[in-house]
Design a protein around this motif. Sequence first.
Motif, PDB file in Angstrom:
ATOM      1  N   ASP A  21       0.919  -1.166   0.109  1.00 30.85           N
ATOM      2  CA  ASP A  21       0.077  -0.103  -0.151  1.00 30.85           C
ATOM      3  C   ASP A  21       0.974   1.266  -0.059  1.00 30.85           C
ATOM      4  O   ASP A  21       0.591   2.238  -0.559  1.00 30.85           O
ATOM      5  CB  ASP A  21      -1.151   0.118   1.101  1.00 30.85           C
ATOM      6  CG  ASP A  21      -1.934  -1.288   1.108  1.00 30.85           C
ATOM      7  OD1 ASP A  21      -3.106  -0.969   0.451  1.00 30.85           O
ATOM      8  OD2 ASP A  21      -1.834  -2.116   1.824  1.00 30.85           O
ATOM      9  N   GLU A  52       1.139   4.381  -3.334  1.00 29.50           N
ATOM     10  CA  GLU A  52       1.266   5.559  -2.936  1.00 29.50           C
ATOM     11  C   GLU A  52       2.465   6.375  -3.425  1.00 29.50           C
ATOM     12  O   GLU A  52       2.198   7.349  -3.896  1.00 29.50           O
ATOM     13  CB  GLU A  52       0.833   5.881  -1.585  1.00 29.50           C
ATOM     14  CG  GLU A  52      -0.481   5.594  -1.072  1.00 29.50           C
ATOM     15  CD  GLU A  52      -1.657   6.122  -1.940  1.00 29.50           C
ATOM     16  OE1 GLU A  52      -1.528   7.544  -2.170  1.00 29.50           O
ATOM     17  OE2 GLU A  52      -2.926   5.578  -1.947  1.00 29.50           O
ATOM     18  N   ILE A  71       0.640   1.154  10.096  1.00 27.47           N
ATOM     19  CA  ILE A  71       0.168   1.431   8.906  1.00 27.47           C
ATOM     20  C   ILE A  71      -1.236   1.160   8.731  1.00 27.47           C
ATOM     21  O   ILE A  71      -1.372  -0.345   8.534  1.00 27.47           O
ATOM     22  CB  ILE A  71       1.108   1.294   7.610  1.00 27.47           C
ATOM     23  CG1 ILE A  71       2.358   1.793   8.038  1.00 27.47           C
ATOM     24  CG2 ILE A  71       0.745   1.987   6.390  1.00 27.47           C
ATOM     25  CD1 ILE A  71       3.544   1.447   7.097  1.00 27.47           C
ATOM     26  N   ARG A  72      -2.236   1.534   8.256  1.00 25.13           N
ATOM     27  CA  ARG A  72      -3.329   1.214   7.679  1.00 25.13           C
ATOM     28  C   ARG A  72      -3.317   0.719   6.172  1.00 25.13           C
ATOM     29  O   ARG A  72      -3.313   1.241   5.162  1.00 25.13           O
ATOM     30  CB  ARG A  72      -4.387   2.226   7.790  1.00 25.13           C
ATOM     31  CG  ARG A  72      -6.146   1.593   7.547  1.00 25.13           C
ATOM     32  CD  ARG A  72      -6.968   2.672   7.560  1.00 25.13           C
ATOM     33  NE  ARG A  72      -6.652   3.995   8.228  1.00 25.13           N
ATOM     34  CZ  ARG A  72      -7.133   4.080   9.539  1.00 25.13           C
ATOM     35  NH1 ARG A  72      -7.812   2.897  10.260  1.00 25.13           N
ATOM     36  NH2 ARG A  72      -6.923   4.999  10.253  1.00 25.13           N
ATOM     37  N   SER A  73      -3.076  -0.822   6.385  1.00 24.14           N
ATOM     38  CA  SER A  73      -2.898  -1.431   5.020  1.00 24.14           C
ATOM     39  C   SER A  73      -3.350  -2.650   5.154  1.00 24.14           C
ATOM     40  O   SER A  73      -3.890  -3.187   6.154  1.00 24.14           O
ATOM     41  CB  SER A  73      -1.317  -1.608   4.890  1.00 24.14           C
ATOM     42  OG  SER A  73      -0.675  -2.490   5.945  1.00 24.14           O
ATOM     43  N   GLU A 104      -1.893   6.310   7.517  1.00 18.79           N
ATOM     44  CA  GLU A 104      -2.213   6.306   6.201  1.00 18.79           C
ATOM     45  C   GLU A 104      -1.040   6.018   5.296  1.00 18.79           C
ATOM     46  O   GLU A 104      -0.150   6.582   5.442  1.00 18.79           O
ATOM     47  CB  GLU A 104      -3.055   7.423   5.551  1.00 18.79           C
ATOM     48  CG  GLU A 104      -4.492   7.752   6.478  1.00 18.79           C
ATOM     49  CD  GLU A 104      -5.238   6.458   6.365  1.00 18.79           C
ATOM     50  OE1 GLU A 104      -5.299   5.695   5.499  1.00 18.79           O
ATOM     51  OE2 GLU A 104      -5.921   6.317   7.607  1.00 18.79           O
TER      52      GLU A 104
END
Length: 239
Positions: free
Chosen positions: A12, A16, A180-182, A197
């Motif tokens: 993720d 990005e 980490i939001r993943s 994020e």
Amino acid sequence: MKQVLILGANSDVAKEALKMYVSRGYHVMAASRSTAALASFVQQEHLPGHLVTVRYFDAADFSSHHAFYDSLPAKPNIVLYAAGYLKDNTIAMHDWEGSFNMMQVHYCGAVSILNIIATDNTNTGLERIVGLSSLSGVRGRKSNFIYGSTKAAFTQYLAGLRQHLFARRVTVNVIVAGYIRSKMTAGLSLPESLMLEPAFIAGSVVNAGKRFTIVPGFKWKMIYQVLRLMPEKLVARLP
């Protein structure tokens, strides 16, 4: 045009970072085992095809790394190593394959491919190598010490690589990230107030300066310093 090589590009954070590099007009060589997923992502995000090249890369297939590097359409100016794999510590204690895969992806594979890149003296345009590590590697904790040990080894490798490449004026950075939001942390019970994020972490990657250790997020900077200085008897009480 600057050339960026992202290893583990289906993560993720890496995706990005890919978008951010492309927005700057860089050509990105996005490498992963999940080439179909990467190609779909590039299409969904409407990224210019002439600025993204998708390549197959398996961090654990060490024998293929020389051929992979030699097959790249251009020598990289910037390299991001973002390959990751997580196995629950309790399971990993009884599952050698799971433990070994974390070692291969986070450390052995990184050393294999980054050594090839770093020793290519014909690539006079190499400017920067960035590694995505973790606060789990700062101190050993009973809840995740196998995963953490692989990240600690990776961080120490990057520290030495930074010194090795100093004379060539190649900057090496390590991103020491918190939660980490993943997809890798999906399903884990983690404090919402500490979640970061992927785009925020990617911003630290793309905008990395000269400092070796980069800890994204004010709260995590404080946690990092506390972990480094905490007496061992207190660390033993942590989950």
